[in-house]
Design an enzyme around this catalytic site. Sequence first.
Site, PDB file in Angstrom:
ATOM      1  N   PRO A   2       0.827  -1.222   0.000  1.00  0.00           N
ATOM      2  CG  PRO A   2      -0.634  -1.488   1.787  1.00  0.00           C
ATOM      3  CD  PRO A   2       0.642  -2.016   1.200  1.00  0.00           C
ATOM      4  CD  GLU A   3       3.283   2.980  -4.193  1.00  0.00           C
ATOM      5  OE1 GLU A   3       3.406   4.156  -4.581  1.00  0.00           O
ATOM      6  OE2 GLU A   3       3.579   2.001  -4.905  1.00  0.00           O
TER       7      GLU A   3
END
Length: 276
Positions: A2-3
């Site tokens: 996840p960014e």
Amino acid sequence: MPELPEVETVCRGLEEHLLGRRLGRTLIRRSDLRIPIPDHFTKVTKGACFKRFERIGKYILAYLDNGMVIIIHLGMSGRFSIKKDVKDSHGPHDHVVFYTYDGSVIRFTDHRRFGLITLCSSNEVKFHPLLAKLGPDPFSNLFNGNFLSERLANTRRSIKAALLDQTIVSGLGNIYVCESLYYSGISPNRHAHTIKNNRANRLATAICSVLSKAIEAGGSSLQDYKQTDGEMGYFQHQFSVYDREGKSCPDCDCNGSIKRTIQNGRSTYYCSKRQR
Ligand SMILES: [Zn+2]
């Protein structure tokens, strides 16, 4: 992994369901995440009400009305699911289960256990070792082309490596760095200290615009990532370069195809005609 857009989507999901709600007990089924969950976690949070949610880079901060803050990082594979049904059985990787007074069940699932959940008092949160050295969030007022060129002026690294460095700007990872460099027409191999003036402005604008579009799409679901209601994110269908090796460049004037190279052990996707 996840960014920023995925973390923002999760943060909004938690806020939507938990703001103003009171936490009952927390079941810690495994405390050995990236850092151990503090022993006093359940005792300190029980009965507290969620009063504010904030995201900084890839961290989620949940402010409680007792002066404490829950600090959350999703790591490589962490995700939250929010359900009304208390009777649901726990999965093998559901490490933490939060119960609210009004009957919601919030599960933190993380099969790789690089995520973390910890506690801090709200007046110390900005100085917490996990957060103190983070560069500004791309959506903060500090972040613009001038800021970027100043921070990059003394680094000999490639722009790709510099943008992945969370102490320069926080929240970017491999996907959104590749996409932002594509939109700004900058080669991932360019020396970071040569990013100045117009080029720096273009890059700062591209970063915010790519991230905004990805947030609108609910993030990108490649492996484990889902929104808090179990929905996928959809930005993976809008990638221009990421994971598109050999496919044609979306810029119709270009006639180029997307190339892949390895930088610092990770794949970089780019168009060599458009990106200089
Ligand atoms: Zn191209």
